[in-house]
Design an enzyme around this catalytic site. Structure first.
Site, PDB file in Angstrom:
ATOM      1  N   ASP A  91       0.812  -1.220   0.000  1.00 40.90           N
ATOM      2  CA  ASP A  91       0.000   0.000   0.000  1.00 40.90           C
ATOM      3  C   ASP A  91       0.846   1.271   0.000  1.00 40.90           C
ATOM      4  O   ASP A  91       0.455   2.279  -0.586  1.00 40.90           O
ATOM      5  CB  ASP A  91      -0.930  -0.004   1.220  1.00 40.90           C
ATOM      6  CG  ASP A  91      -2.223   0.769   0.981  1.00 40.90           C
ATOM      7  OD1 ASP A  91      -2.540   1.045  -0.185  1.00 40.90           O
ATOM      8  OD2 ASP A  91      -2.914   1.080   1.963  1.00 40.90           O
TER       9      ASP A  91
ATOM     10  N   GLY B 241      -5.194  10.188   9.952  1.00 38.55           N
ATOM     11  CA  GLY B 241      -3.839   9.729   9.706  1.00 38.55           C
ATOM     12  C   GLY B 241      -3.240  10.244   8.416  1.00 38.55           C
ATOM     13  O   GLY B 241      -3.928  10.753   7.532  1.00 38.55           O
ATOM     14  N   ALA B 242      -1.927  10.097   8.303  1.00 34.35           N
ATOM     15  CA  ALA B 242      -1.180  10.452   7.095  1.00 34.35           C
ATOM     16  C   ALA B 242      -0.820   9.186   6.337  1.00 34.35           C
ATOM     17  O   ALA B 242      -0.954   8.073   6.847  1.00 34.35           O
ATOM     18  CB  ALA B 242       0.083  11.223   7.470  1.00 34.35           C
TER      19      ALA B 242
ATOM     20  N   LYS C 186      -2.214   7.045  17.709  1.00 34.13           N
ATOM     21  CA  LYS C 186      -3.358   7.873  18.078  1.00 34.13           C
ATOM     22  C   LYS C 186      -4.362   7.105  18.940  1.00 34.13           C
ATOM     23  O   LYS C 186      -4.956   7.664  19.869  1.00 34.13           O
ATOM     24  CB  LYS C 186      -4.023   8.430  16.820  1.00 34.13           C
ATOM     25  CG  LYS C 186      -3.129   9.419  16.073  1.00 34.13           C
ATOM     26  CD  LYS C 186      -3.850  10.108  14.956  1.00 34.13           C
ATOM     27  CE  LYS C 186      -2.914  11.021  14.172  1.00 34.13           C
ATOM     28  NZ  LYS C 186      -2.234  12.024  14.996  1.00 34.13           N
TER      29      LYS C 186
ATOM     30  N   SER D 152      -5.468   7.934   5.660  1.00 33.81           N
ATOM     31  CA  SER D 152      -5.327   8.630   4.380  1.00 33.81           C
ATOM     32  C   SER D 152      -5.946   7.792   3.276  1.00 33.81           C
ATOM     33  O   SER D 152      -5.839   6.560   3.270  1.00 33.81           O
ATOM     34  CB  SER D 152      -3.849   8.864   4.073  1.00 33.81           C
ATOM     35  OG  SER D 152      -3.668   9.243   2.718  1.00 33.81           O
TER      36      SER D 152
ATOM     37  N   ILE E 247      -4.818   7.577   0.458  1.00 32.20           N
ATOM     38  CA  ILE E 247      -3.714   7.036  -0.351  1.00 32.20           C
ATOM     39  C   ILE E 247      -3.264   5.683   0.186  1.00 32.20           C
ATOM     40  O   ILE E 247      -2.873   4.800  -0.584  1.00 32.20           O
ATOM     41  CB  ILE E 247      -2.545   8.039  -0.390  1.00 32.20           C
ATOM     42  CG1 ILE E 247      -2.992   9.323  -1.098  1.00 32.20           C
ATOM     43  CG2 ILE E 247      -1.323   7.445  -1.093  1.00 32.20           C
ATOM     44  CD1 ILE E 247      -1.975  10.444  -1.034  1.00 32.20           C
TER      45      ILE E 247
ATOM     46  N   VAL F 227       0.680  21.260   6.972  1.00 32.42           N
ATOM     47  CA  VAL F 227       0.365  22.441   7.772  1.00 32.42           C
ATOM     48  C   VAL F 227      -0.955  23.078   7.347  1.00 32.42           C
ATOM     49  O   VAL F 227      -1.800  23.403   8.192  1.00 32.42           O
ATOM     50  CB  VAL F 227       1.510  23.469   7.682  1.00 32.42           C
ATOM     51  CG1 VAL F 227       1.116  24.775   8.374  1.00 32.42           C
ATOM     52  CG2 VAL F 227       2.780  22.908   8.306  1.00 32.42           C
TER      53      VAL F 227
ATOM     54  N   LEU G 266     -15.161  23.783  20.162  1.00 28.61           N
ATOM     55  CA  LEU G 266     -13.945  24.032  20.945  1.00 28.61           C
ATOM     56  C   LEU G 266     -13.285  22.729  21.387  1.00 28.61           C
ATOM     57  O   LEU G 266     -12.764  22.628  22.497  1.00 28.61           O
ATOM     58  CB  LEU G 266     -14.250  24.917  22.166  1.00 28.61           C
ATOM     59  CG  LEU G 266     -14.525  26.394  21.875  1.00 28.61           C
ATOM     60  CD1 LEU G 266     -14.890  27.122  23.160  1.00 28.61           C
ATOM     61  CD2 LEU G 266     -13.318  27.059  21.220  1.00 28.61           C
TER      62      LEU G 266
ATOM     63  N   GLU H 295       0.149  17.118  14.490  1.00 30.26           N
ATOM     64  CA  GLU H 295       1.524  16.717  14.164  1.00 30.26           C
ATOM     65  C   GLU H 295       1.701  17.034  12.689  1.00 30.26           C
ATOM     66  O   GLU H 295       1.214  16.304  11.826  1.00 30.26           O
ATOM     67  CB  GLU H 295       1.732  15.234  14.475  1.00 30.26           C
ATOM     68  CG  GLU H 295       3.189  14.863  14.668  1.00 30.26           C
ATOM     69  CD  GLU H 295       3.915  14.651  13.355  1.00 30.26           C
ATOM     70  OE1 GLU H 295       4.765  15.504  13.020  1.00 30.26           O
ATOM     71  OE2 GLU H 295       3.633  13.677  12.663  1.00 30.26           O
TER      72      GLU H 295
ATOM     73  N   CYS I 200       8.159  13.089   8.202  1.00 25.42           N
ATOM     74  CA  CYS I 200       7.945  14.505   8.552  1.00 25.42           C
ATOM     75  C   CYS I 200       9.122  15.103   9.302  1.00 25.42           C
ATOM     76  O   CYS I 200       9.360  16.314   9.227  1.00 25.42           O
ATOM     77  CB  CYS I 200       6.665  14.660   9.367  1.00 25.42           C
ATOM     78  SG  CYS I 200       6.595  13.627  10.838  1.00 25.42           S
TER      79      CYS I 200
ATOM     80  N   GLU J 103       2.534  13.645  20.822  1.00 23.32           N
ATOM     81  CA  GLU J 103       2.162  12.235  20.785  1.00 23.32           C
ATOM     82  C   GLU J 103       3.248  11.449  21.501  1.00 23.32           C
ATOM     83  O   GLU J 103       4.417  11.849  21.510  1.00 23.32           O
ATOM     84  CB  GLU J 103       1.991  11.755  19.346  1.00 23.32           C
ATOM     85  CG  GLU J 103       0.813  12.430  18.663  1.00 23.32           C
ATOM     86  CD  GLU J 103       0.421  11.780  17.354  1.00 23.32           C
ATOM     87  OE1 GLU J 103      -0.750  11.391  17.235  1.00 23.32           O
ATOM     88  OE2 GLU J 103       1.275  11.677  16.458  1.00 23.32           O
TER      89      GLU J 103
END
Length: 489
Positions: free
Chosen positions: A93, A150-151, A162, A178, A180, A230, A245, A251, A285, A463
């Protein structure tokens, strides 16, 4: 024809069909092959996931901390038993080399769950004496339903990072991987259910940014933990604040400096720079992509880096000998190639790489050569902006104060590192660098015990580590009066 069956949502401890009628494909970045068609969650599906999570969370929070700890430890055992199977899926993947996923992705995710399983019973309040007849006590109570987004670079690891503190503290989590790299989070959901986590406590909703926005804006979700870019993080944070709120952990990206001083072991420094730029094909990252080298050792350092670049084994991710695979998607490949072209146009000297690989079996994949630029300047795009690919920028400096000032001249503040033979200098410099994760004479390790997160626009909150657990609870203060009540009226 897809390799795997259609991928559904995971809600209430079971697979369910999405109601949107939409699907998207996830591809093998090494071959271009369709791995699976994935169902896109609708607003109704997100609502169903939230209601399921609310019900499951009540049951989960009612267990003792020791009971929750045992369930999470069982999940760790299953993850480790299935390490090879999950690593193979993650490699297909993400495009990461199998040698990497076997050693890192599942193992480090399991470590974090194990860490928080051990801390579940240590969530304690305080007792605060006021006077002989009165005292205050505090309780740390779970937030309720949390969401994780998630990324694509560490799918199952991020899902573990997480969910572990959230579940240890008695919360439920709805996780959106993600689009992807959506496959492995579903396997984690299966494992949690098998381990004894009640239905609804870990749900997975698939989809694009629309689904993430629904989670961020939902009034019944108490916290969002997001990993990604970002600009997307700012949007998620804005939605989270405007809706209810809700607490956030962000991250985000980085353009991290690695400072190599002239008293460093240069062989070690070159090894560190290679790991800090080319591990996971540069899709990390915390990568140290701005490599500042003191002038007197620049030429020798460049030679050592070039020697190591030539040893990189680019190949099929499923080959155990490969240590550098494709980028995760065609879009990411085009982004990286665009930055490489920008570096050339702005006058950086291309020392290695710089091209897409297209010969033979590389032709169907998203491969780019490991790339090194030298002669870089602070105002170049390749130095200022996060590339998220295998592009190292080497910059020269003359003295310590200059290096620190230039290293800090960025909107990011995720990571930083120093390579030096002078321990006093190492600590002195690190203490002045504006970054949340720092390394001395090493790079990249993020153990479960280590809080990770950024300064400036690289993030909010942390984290891993002890303090993270506190942010998945809220404090209730209770005053007790044992003596007579003094009337006011």
């Amino acid at each position: 024809m897809a390799v795997f069956a259609i991928q559904r949502l995971y809600i209430g401890g079971a697979y369910v069909d999405a109601t949107s009628g939409e699907t998207f494909d996830t591809l093998d970045p090494a071959t271009g092959e369709t791995l699976a068609s994935v169902q896109q969650a609708s607003a109704a599906d997100v609502e169903r996931a939230v209601q399921s999570a609310r019900e499951g969370q009540r049951e989960w929070a009612a267990l003792t901390a020791m009971q929750r700890s045992r369930v999470l430890r069982r999940a760790v055992e299953i993850l480790r038993e299935r390490n090879d199977e999950l690593a193979a899926l993650e490699t297909r993947d993400t495009g990461k080399p199998i040698a990497e996923t076997l050693a890192v992705d599942i193992a480090t995710g399991a470590d974090v769950i194990e860490y928080y399983a051990g801390l579940a019973t240590a969530i304690e309040g305080q007792q605060i004496p006021l006077r002989p007849t009165s005292f205050v006590y505090t309780r740390r109570e779970p937030l309720g339903v949390c969401a994780g987004i998630g990324a694509w670079n560490y799918p199952i690891q991020i899902a573990c990072w997480k969910s572990a503190p959230a579940l240890a503290a008695g919360n439920a989590m709805i996780f959106k991987p993600s689009e992807i790299t959506p496959l492995s989070a579903l396997k984690l959901a299966e494992i949690y259910t098998e381990a004894g986590v009640p239905a609804g406590v870990f749900n997975v909703v698939q989809g694009d940014g629309r689904v993430g926005a629904m989670l961020a804006a939902h009034p019944d979700i108490e916290k969002i933990s997001f990993t990604g870019g970002v600009e997307t993080g700012k949007k998620v944070m804005s939605l989270a604040g405007a809706s209810s709120l809700k607490e956030v952990t962000m991250e985000l990206g980085g353009k991290s400096p690695l400072l190599v001083f002239d008293d460093a072991d240069l062989e070690r420094a070159a090894d560190i720079a290679m790991s800090a730029n080319f591990f996971s094909s540069g899709q990390v990252c915390t990568n140290g992509t701005r490599v500042f080298v003191q002038r007197g050792v620049l030429e020798r350092f460049e030679a050592l880096v070039l020697e190591r670049v030539k040893r990189i084994r680019v190949g099929a991710p499923t080959n155990a000998a490969t240590n550098f695979g494709p980028l995760a998607s065609a879009a990411q490949l085009q982004k990286v190639l665009g930055y490489i072209e920008s570096g050339k146009q702005e006058g950086a000297r291309l020392m290695a790489g710089g091209k897409r690989l297209t010969e033979g079996h590389f032709g169907n994949g998203q491969y780019v050569e490991p790339t090194v630029f030298t002669g870089c300047h602070d105002d170049m795009r390749i130095v200022r902006e996060e590339i998220f690919g295998p592009v190292m920028s080497i910059l020269v400096f003359d003295d310590e104060d200059e290096a620190i000032a230039r290293a800090n001249r960025t909107a990011y503040g995720l990571a930083a590192g120093v390579v030096t033979g002078n321990l006093a200098r190492a600590h002195r410099v690190i203490h002045r660098l504006e970054a949340g994760i720092c390394w001395i004479n090493t790079w990249g390790e993020s153990p479960a015990e280590m809080p990770v997160g950024g300064y400036k626009q690289s993030g909010v909150g942390r984290e891993n580590g002890l303090t993270t657990l506190e942010h998945y609870t809220r404090i209730k203060s209770v005053q007790v009066e044992l003596g007579p009540y003094q009337p006011v009226f």
